[in-house]
Design a protein around this motif. Structure first.
Motif, PDB file in Angstrom:
ATOM      1  N   HIS A  90      -5.844  -4.379  12.968  1.00 58.21           N
ATOM      2  CA  HIS A  90      -5.640  -4.174  11.535  1.00 58.21           C
ATOM      3  C   HIS A  90      -4.271  -4.625  11.035  1.00 58.21           C
ATOM      4  CE1 HIS A  90      -3.110  -0.497  12.123  1.00 58.21           C
ATOM      5  NE2 HIS A  90      -3.753  -0.494  13.277  1.00 58.21           N
ATOM      6  N   VAL A  91      -3.302  -4.870  11.925  1.00 59.64           N
ATOM      7  CA  VAL A  91      -1.984  -5.303  11.478  1.00 59.64           C
ATOM      8  C   VAL A  91      -1.372  -6.204  12.552  1.00 59.64           C
ATOM      9  CG1 VAL A  91      -0.920  -3.172  12.345  1.00 59.64           C
ATOM     10  CG2 VAL A  91       0.313  -4.561  10.693  1.00 59.64           C
ATOM     11  N   ARG A  92      -0.914  -7.367  12.162  1.00 63.65           N
ATOM     12  CA  ARG A  92      -0.422  -8.364  13.118  1.00 63.65           C
ATOM     13  C   ARG A  92       0.715  -7.836  13.980  1.00 63.65           C
ATOM     14  NH1 ARG A  92      -0.021 -14.283  10.171  1.00 63.65           N
ATOM     15  NH2 ARG A  92      -2.235 -14.530   9.687  1.00 63.65           N
ATOM     16  N   GLY A  93       0.513  -7.917  15.281  1.00 61.80           N
ATOM     17  CA  GLY A  93       1.579  -7.587  16.220  1.00 61.80           C
ATOM     18  C   GLY A  93       1.885  -6.118  16.374  1.00 61.80           C
ATOM     19  N   ARG A  94       1.165  -5.235  15.658  1.00 60.83           N
ATOM     20  CA  ARG A  94       1.475  -3.799  15.711  1.00 60.83           C
ATOM     21  C   ARG A  94       0.238  -2.963  16.036  1.00 60.83           C
ATOM     22  NH1 ARG A  94       6.465  -2.768  13.282  1.00 60.83           N
ATOM     23  NH2 ARG A  94       7.643  -4.723  13.239  1.00 60.83           N
ATOM     24  N   ASN A  95      -0.786  -3.574  16.585  1.00 63.55           N
ATOM     25  CA  ASN A  95      -2.022  -2.843  16.836  1.00 63.55           C
ATOM     26  C   ASN A  95      -1.925  -1.883  18.013  1.00 63.55           C
ATOM     27  OD1 ASN A  95      -3.616  -4.121  14.771  1.00 63.55           O
ATOM     28  ND2 ASN A  95      -3.662  -5.956  16.051  1.00 63.55           N
ATOM     29  N   ALA A  96      -1.162  -2.255  19.031  1.00 64.96           N
ATOM     30  CA  ALA A  96      -1.179  -1.522  20.298  1.00 64.96           C
ATOM     31  C   ALA A  96      -0.767  -0.063  20.149  1.00 64.96           C
ATOM     32  CB  ALA A  96      -0.274  -2.216  21.316  1.00 64.96           C
ATOM     33  N   ASP A  97       0.152   0.229  19.236  1.00 68.63           N
ATOM     34  CA  ASP A  97       0.666   1.602  19.134  1.00 68.63           C
ATOM     35  C   ASP A  97       0.424   2.225  17.772  1.00 68.63           C
ATOM     36  OD1 ASP A  97       2.440   0.183  17.590  1.00 68.63           O
ATOM     37  OD2 ASP A  97       4.249   1.075  18.454  1.00 68.63           O
ATOM     38  N   SER A  98      -0.597   1.750  17.054  1.00 70.09           N
ATOM     39  CA  SER A  98      -0.785   2.243  15.686  1.00 70.09           C
ATOM     40  C   SER A  98      -2.226   2.655  15.409  1.00 70.09           C
ATOM     41  CB  SER A  98      -0.371   1.168  14.673  1.00 70.09           C
ATOM     42  OG  SER A  98      -1.266   0.062  14.725  1.00 70.09           O
ATOM     43  N   ILE A  99      -2.366   3.477  14.381  1.00 61.99           N
ATOM     44  CA  ILE A  99      -3.669   3.854  13.828  1.00 61.99           C
ATOM     45  C   ILE A  99      -3.717   3.324  12.402  1.00 61.99           C
ATOM     46  CG2 ILE A  99      -5.039   5.813  12.964  1.00 61.99           C
ATOM     47  CD1 ILE A  99      -4.138   7.359  15.434  1.00 61.99           C
ATOM     48  N   GLY A 100      -4.811   2.683  12.030  1.00 62.74           N
ATOM     49  CA  GLY A 100      -4.930   2.079  10.708  1.00 62.74           C
ATOM     50  C   GLY A 100      -5.877   2.846   9.800  1.00 62.74           C
ATOM     51  N   ILE A 101      -5.471   2.995   8.533  1.00 60.77           N
ATOM     52  CA  ILE A 101      -6.298   3.664   7.525  1.00 60.77           C
ATOM     53  C   ILE A 101      -6.416   2.750   6.318  1.00 60.77           C
ATOM     54  CG2 ILE A 101      -6.568   5.683   6.034  1.00 60.77           C
ATOM     55  CD1 ILE A 101      -4.811   7.249   7.966  1.00 60.77           C
ATOM     56  N   GLU A 102      -7.647   2.404   5.946  1.00 56.26           N
ATOM     57  CA  GLU A 102      -7.908   1.594   4.758  1.00 56.26           C
ATOM     58  C   GLU A 102      -8.265   2.505   3.581  1.00 56.26           C
ATOM     59  OE1 GLU A 102      -7.782  -1.512   3.903  1.00 56.26           O
ATOM     60  OE2 GLU A 102      -7.837  -2.751   5.716  1.00 56.26           O
ATOM     61  N   LEU A 103      -7.651   2.253   2.430  1.00 53.91           N
ATOM     62  CA  LEU A 103      -7.995   2.946   1.193  1.00 53.91           C
ATOM     63  C   LEU A 103      -8.666   1.952   0.253  1.00 53.91           C
ATOM     64  CD1 LEU A 103      -4.651   4.878   0.596  1.00 53.91           C
ATOM     65  CD2 LEU A 103      -6.689   5.678   1.795  1.00 53.91           C
ATOM     66  N   VAL A 104      -9.813   2.304  -0.297  1.00 55.74           N
ATOM     67  CA  VAL A 104     -10.498   1.414  -1.232  1.00 55.74           C
ATOM     68  C   VAL A 104      -9.674   1.359  -2.516  1.00 55.74           C
ATOM     69  CG1 VAL A 104     -12.601   0.973  -2.526  1.00 55.74           C
ATOM     70  CG2 VAL A 104     -12.741   1.927  -0.219  1.00 55.74           C
ATOM     71  N   ASN A 105      -9.027   0.228  -2.733  1.00 60.65           N
ATOM     72  CA  ASN A 105      -8.127   0.054  -3.866  1.00 60.65           C
ATOM     73  C   ASN A 105      -7.838  -1.428  -4.011  1.00 60.65           C
ATOM     74  OD1 ASN A 105      -5.086  -0.188  -4.922  1.00 60.65           O
ATOM     75  ND2 ASN A 105      -5.908   1.743  -5.684  1.00 60.65           N
ATOM     76  N   ASP A 106      -7.569  -1.877  -5.237  1.00 59.56           N
ATOM     77  CA  ASP A 106      -7.312  -3.302  -5.457  1.00 59.56           C
ATOM     78  C   ASP A 106      -6.007  -3.765  -4.819  1.00 59.56           C
ATOM     79  OD1 ASP A 106      -9.661  -3.420  -6.849  1.00 59.56           O
ATOM     80  OD2 ASP A 106      -8.739  -3.410  -8.837  1.00 59.56           O
ATOM     81  N   GLY A 107      -5.061  -2.846  -4.594  1.00 56.36           N
ATOM     82  CA  GLY A 107      -3.818  -3.211  -3.926  1.00 56.36           C
ATOM     83  C   GLY A 107      -2.896  -4.086  -4.748  1.00 56.36           C
ATOM     84  N   ASP A 108      -3.073  -4.062  -6.082  1.00 59.84           N
ATOM     85  CA  ASP A 108      -2.268  -4.923  -6.955  1.00 59.84           C
ATOM     86  C   ASP A 108      -1.094  -4.197  -7.587  1.00 59.84           C
ATOM     87  OD1 ASP A 108      -3.699  -3.265  -8.609  1.00 59.84           O
ATOM     88  OD2 ASP A 108      -4.546  -4.859  -9.858  1.00 59.84           O
ATOM     89  N   GLY A 109      -0.874  -2.935  -7.219  1.00 58.45           N
ATOM     90  CA  GLY A 109       0.212  -2.161  -7.810  1.00 58.45           C
ATOM     91  C   GLY A 109      -0.137  -1.576  -9.153  1.00 58.45           C
ATOM     92  N   LEU A 110      -1.347  -1.852  -9.657  1.00 56.18           N
ATOM     93  CA  LEU A 110      -1.791  -1.336 -10.960  1.00 56.18           C
ATOM     94  C   LEU A 110      -2.966  -0.383 -10.824  1.00 56.18           C
ATOM     95  CD1 LEU A 110      -1.661  -4.698 -12.969  1.00 56.18           C
ATOM     96  CD2 LEU A 110       0.066  -2.880 -12.932  1.00 56.18           C
ATOM     97  N   ASP A 111      -3.843  -0.650  -9.862  1.00 50.77           N
ATOM     98  CA  ASP A 111      -5.024   0.186  -9.651  1.00 50.77           C
ATOM     99  C   ASP A 111      -4.594   1.547  -9.121  1.00 50.77           C
ATOM    100  OD1 ASP A 111      -7.620   1.036  -9.332  1.00 50.77           O
ATOM    101  OD2 ASP A 111      -7.935  -0.030  -7.433  1.00 50.77           O
ATOM    102  N   PRO A 112      -4.868   2.639  -9.842  1.00 56.82           N
ATOM    103  CA  PRO A 112      -4.412   3.957  -9.391  1.00 56.82           C
ATOM    104  C   PRO A 112      -5.227   4.460  -8.204  1.00 56.82           C
ATOM    105  CG  PRO A 112      -5.755   4.183 -11.361  1.00 56.82           C
ATOM    106  CD  PRO A 112      -5.578   2.706 -11.138  1.00 56.82           C
ATOM    107  N   PHE A 113      -4.590   5.263  -7.365  1.00 57.77           N
ATOM    108  CA  PHE A 113      -5.259   5.923  -6.256  1.00 57.77           C
ATOM    109  C   PHE A 113      -5.705   7.306  -6.739  1.00 57.77           C
ATOM    110  CE2 PHE A 113      -2.581   2.760  -4.353  1.00 57.77           C
ATOM    111  CZ  PHE A 113      -3.277   2.315  -3.237  1.00 57.77           C
TER     112      PHE A 113
END
Length: 297
Positions: A98-121
């Motif tokens: 889920h993230v370049r070069g940082r997968n081995a020691d991480s847990i990834g969480i996806e949030l359904v959101n446009d990710g444009d800095g405008l779409d509220p969570f």
């Protein structure tokens, strides 16, 4: 009596905590060889050269189906919908891509959101995220400072119509870091009442963590400033060398070794990282001010 905003947020967290129990859509991954050291927050939308895909967050079902179709190349541990629905995919004991070069020691969480800095969570989504995060941090012995943004860890870029842009910007400027931290660090719904004479000696774990994170950010800003200085010095020397030896410069261009362009891009990325660090520092300062106001009531 006015109820502080963070108390309302905690009440919502408790109300949906039972609903945050993940629905499992199992996806396998390589066994984890390293301990979990960080949790990475993603948004499902982001920049793209194709306007049809640019900053399109999609739906929970669509995102889960996307991960199932491409599980050989991309994967995630959790996906959280706008309504607070949680889908568990790759087990925490296994590595997700889920993230370049940082997968081995991480847990990834996806949030359904446009990710444009405008779409509220939505509040329900952040409350569910707080519940999931609390469990992850407890299971792996981590603190909130281990929670990272995708943008912080992936500094690569892409070129669209001749313009370079940061490839990963999620979860974006609209993500509520401070309310999330307060919700994760609070272990009970009730806000404890502390007598004024006890406040000087009462333990303040949240304030301690804010101070620790603030020092970390200041150190990163200091290192970022040094990196920018080094990059600008290298850029200046490279330009001077090309001015003295235009034939060498022309040869370098023909061979595709555009060092100046690479240096300029590196400086641009460092400047963007500086903005992100300063924004988080500002959020910590605002959280401290709110905590001071709440204590005075």
């Amino acid at each position: 009596m006015r109820i502080p905003p963070y108390a309302l947020f905690l009440l919502m967290t408790a109300a949906i905590q039972a609903e945050a129990a993940p629905c499992e859509v199992p996806v396998s991954g390589p066994p984890r060889a390293e301990p979990v050291r960080q949790v990475v927050i993603h948004a499902t939308g982001g920049p793209d050269c194709d306007p049809a895909r640019r900053f399109r967050g999609g739906t929970l079902d669509g995102i889960v189906a996307h991960f199932l179709r491409h599980q050989g190349t991309i994967s995630i541990h959790y996906v959280i919908g706008r309504d607070g629905s949680v889908v568990s995919m790759v087990p925490e004991s296994r590595v997700a891509h889920h993230v370049r070069g940082r997968n081995a020691d991480s847990i990834g969480i996806e949030l359904v959101n446009d990710g444009d800095g405008l779409d509220p969570f939505p509040d329900a989504q952040i409350a569910a995220l707080a519940s999931v995060l609390r469990g992850i941090l407890d299971r792996h012995g981590l603190r909130f400072s281990s929670v990272k943004s995708h943008a912080e860890l992936d500094t690569s870029s892409l070129t669209c119509e001749g313009q370079r842009i940061k490839r990963k910007q999620d979860p974006g400027a609209a993500f509520p870091w401070s309310p999330l931290q307060r919700a994760v660090e609070s272990r009970t719904v009730e806000v404890p009442t502390v007598r004024k004479e006890e406040r000087a000696t009462a333990p303040d774990e949240a304030a301690s963590q804010r101070n620790q994170r603030q020092e970390e950010l200041r150190e990163r800003l200091r290192q970022n400033a040094l990196d920018q200085e080094d990059a600008r010095t290298a850029l200046r020397l490279s330009r001077q060398q090309r001015a003295r030896d235009p034939e060498a410069a022309a040869l370098a261009m023909r061979q595709g070794a555009d060092q100046i362009g690479s240096m300029e891009e590196a400086i641009s990325q460092l400047e963007q990282r500086e903005k992100e660090l300063r924004a988080e520092l500002k959020a910590i300062g605002q959280a401290r001010e709110r905590a001071t106001v709440d204590d005075s009531r």
